[in-house]
Design an enzyme around this catalytic site. Structure first.
Site, mmCIF file in Angstrom:
data_model
loop_
_atom_site.group_PDB
_atom_site.id
_atom_site.type_symbol
_atom_site.label_atom_id
_atom_site.label_comp_id
_atom_site.label_asym_id
_atom_site.label_seq_id
_atom_site.Cartn_x
_atom_site.Cartn_y
_atom_site.Cartn_z
ATOM 1 N N GLY A 33 0.823 -1.210 0.000
ATOM 2 C CA GLY A 33 0.000 0.000 0.000
ATOM 3 C C GLY A 33 0.854 1.254 0.000
ATOM 4 O O GLY A 33 2.022 1.208 -0.376
ATOM 5 N N HIS A 39 4.549 1.802 -7.859
ATOM 6 C CA HIS A 39 3.572 0.706 -7.813
ATOM 7 C C HIS A 39 2.671 0.743 -9.056
ATOM 8 O O HIS A 39 2.366 -0.292 -9.648
ATOM 9 C CB HIS A 39 2.671 0.838 -6.582
ATOM 10 C CG HIS A 39 3.405 0.791 -5.270
ATOM 11 N ND1 HIS A 39 3.500 1.877 -4.431
ATOM 12 C CD2 HIS A 39 4.068 -0.213 -4.652
ATOM 13 C CE1 HIS A 39 4.182 1.533 -3.345
ATOM 14 N NE2 HIS A 39 4.544 0.290 -3.450
ATOM 15 N N GLN A 155 15.604 -8.305 -3.278
ATOM 16 C CA GLN A 155 14.309 -8.979 -3.089
ATOM 17 C C GLN A 155 13.859 -9.637 -4.397
ATOM 18 O O GLN A 155 13.427 -10.796 -4.411
ATOM 19 C CB GLN A 155 13.288 -7.942 -2.619
ATOM 20 C CG GLN A 155 11.858 -8.399 -2.621
ATOM 21 C CD GLN A 155 10.929 -7.321 -2.103
ATOM 22 O OE1 GLN A 155 11.005 -6.942 -0.953
ATOM 23 N NE2 GLN A 155 10.032 -6.824 -2.938
ATOM 24 N N SER A 187 9.552 5.920 -3.095
ATOM 25 C CA SER A 187 9.451 4.948 -2.007
ATOM 26 C C SER A 187 8.349 5.410 -1.070
ATOM 27 O O SER A 187 8.185 6.621 -0.841
ATOM 28 C CB SER A 187 10.773 4.880 -1.238
ATOM 29 O OG SER A 187 10.570 4.255 0.017
ATOM 30 N N SER A 188 7.616 4.450 -0.521
ATOM 31 C CA SER A 188 6.570 4.818 0.443
ATOM 32 C C SER A 188 7.188 5.505 1.648
ATOM 33 O O SER A 188 6.521 6.252 2.358
ATOM 34 C CB SER A 188 5.818 3.565 0.896
ATOM 35 O OG SER A 188 5.283 2.897 -0.225
HETATM 36 P P1 AMP Z 1 6.317 -2.164 -1.380
HETATM 37 O O1 AMP Z 1 4.916 -1.677 -1.324
HETATM 38 O O2 AMP Z 1 7.331 -1.132 -0.990
HETATM 39 O O3 AMP Z 1 6.524 -3.494 -0.734
HETATM 40 O O4 AMP Z 1 6.630 -2.405 -2.916
HETATM 41 C C1 AMP Z 1 5.798 -3.188 -3.724
HETATM 42 C C2 AMP Z 1 6.448 -3.355 -5.058
HETATM 43 O O5 AMP Z 1 6.688 -2.073 -5.650
HETATM 44 C C3 AMP Z 1 7.818 -4.053 -4.990
HETATM 45 O O6 AMP Z 1 7.913 -4.977 -6.046
HETATM 46 C C4 AMP Z 1 8.782 -2.914 -5.153
HETATM 47 O O7 AMP Z 1 10.022 -3.304 -5.695
HETATM 48 C C5 AMP Z 1 8.023 -2.005 -6.092
HETATM 49 N N1 AMP Z 1 8.517 -0.619 -6.048
HETATM 50 C C6 AMP Z 1 8.700 0.133 -4.946
HETATM 51 N N2 AMP Z 1 9.220 1.337 -5.287
HETATM 52 C C7 AMP Z 1 9.369 1.318 -6.628
HETATM 53 C C8 AMP Z 1 9.859 2.256 -7.591
HETATM 54 N N3 AMP Z 1 10.303 3.461 -7.236
HETATM 55 N N4 AMP Z 1 9.865 1.912 -8.884
HETATM 56 C C9 AMP Z 1 9.414 0.678 -9.276
HETATM 57 N N5 AMP Z 1 8.930 -0.249 -8.426
HETATM 58 C C10 AMP Z 1 8.914 0.071 -7.126
#
Ligand code: AMP
Length: 283
Positions: A33, A39, A155, A187-188
């Site tokens: 989220g 995302h 990851q 980034s979140s």
């Molecule tokens: P998270 O919600 O942070 O667990 O991320 C969910 C997915 O979004 C994961 O596969 C992350 O690698 C991807 N993600 C997060 N930040 C980015 C970004 N800036 N660009 C592309 N994918 C991202």
């Protein structure tokens, strides 16, 4: 089709079963989220590869260490749902934590090579939590494809290994890192940054640029490049380098020489916020 919200595992299985009977190709985009353009880019990628796109929204407690930000992690389910709707997501799957981890949860998925270093060394519970929840989501949803971001490069590498080693019939698709116009990787956790820290956080992507420039100038020593990055981050008052490493992009093993498949990965504290970033030298 209007977007459907599924919260129970049993319902998710039923919906998935019905879709499979109709020969629909299911794409899963797992997220925690607090959705941003990164995302959303994965959702768009999933749409290119699947008939039905399922975005999961679940803040997975087992991948946070005891002193990490599980409680503070940004959560805005209504906003996330609206964004998913706008992107044409077919199903938002948001399982209830009590259902995902029942009282007696004693089985975890462990990877013993890729995850030993870097994020795995600094965050001992992290990969076990990630690989366990990804396995659970795969089993709940049964996707044909699943999309993950290159932003979390280690990851992504571990998840590919998971799928390969445990024979999941799922194709992993990777999405490129989405950045702000000034280069900061989305980034979140960027919401934690103060105005000054937001400026200082540019040292991550600038470090990657510096490393790539050195590579173009024929520097091939990982040690030399890592030292240059460390010195550069050291100049930023609010920044503290957690690690910088040069690894093979396919195996995620540390490299002494910067080869053609090498990538640079780093983690930096900006104040109390820990951010990660990475880049391939050749791309
Ligand atoms: P998270 O919600 O942070 O667990 O991320 C969910 C997915 O979004 C994961 O596969 C992350 O690698 C991807 N993600 C997060 N930040 C980015 C970004 N800036 N660009 C592309 N994918 C991202």
């Amino acid at each position: 089709m209007t977007m459907q919200l599924v919260c129970s595992i049993e319902e998710m299985r039923k919906v998935s079963h019905t879709l499979k009977q109709a020969y629909q190709r299911i794409g899963l985009v797992p997220t925690m989220g607090a959705l941003h353009e990164g995302h959303l880019s994965l959702i768009r990628l999933a749409k290119q590869h699947a008939d039905i796109v399922i975005a999961s929204i679940y803040v997975n407690p087992t991948q946070f260490g005891p002193h990490e930000d599980f409680d503070q992690y940004p959560r805005d389910f209504e906003r996330d749902k609206n964004l998913c709707q706008q992107e044409g997501v077919d199903i938002v799957f948001s399982p209830d934590s009590r259902e995902v981890y029942k009282d007696l949860h004693t089985v975890y998925v462990i990877e013993t090579c890729i995850t030993e270093i870097l994020e795995g060394a600094v965050r001992p519970d992290f990969f076990q939590g990630v690989l366990t929840v990804v396995t659970k989501l795969f089993n709940m949803v049964g996707p044909d494809i699943a999309v993950f971001g290159q932003k979390d490069a280690q990851q992504l590498c571990a998840i590919k290994q998971l799928v390969e080693n445990l024979n999941f019939p799922i194709k992993i698709i990777e999405g490129p890192i989405i950045r702000e116009p000034d280069g900061l990787a989305l980034s979140s956790r960027n919401v934690y940054l103060s105005e000054q820290e937001r400026k200082d956080a540019l040292c991550l992507c600038q470090s990657l640029d510096l490393a790539k420039r050195l590579y173009v100038d024929n520097e091939r020593s990982a040690k030399g490049i890592k030292q240059a990055v460390s010195d550069f981050v050291g100049l930023v008052p609010s920044a503290k380098l957690d690690y910088v490493e040069i690894v093979d992009g396919e195996t995620f093993q540390s490299a002494h020489e910067v080869g053609s498949t090498a990538m640079i990965v780093l983690a930096v504290y900006i104040g109390s916020t820990r951010l990660i970033d990475n880049a391939f030298f050749r791309r």
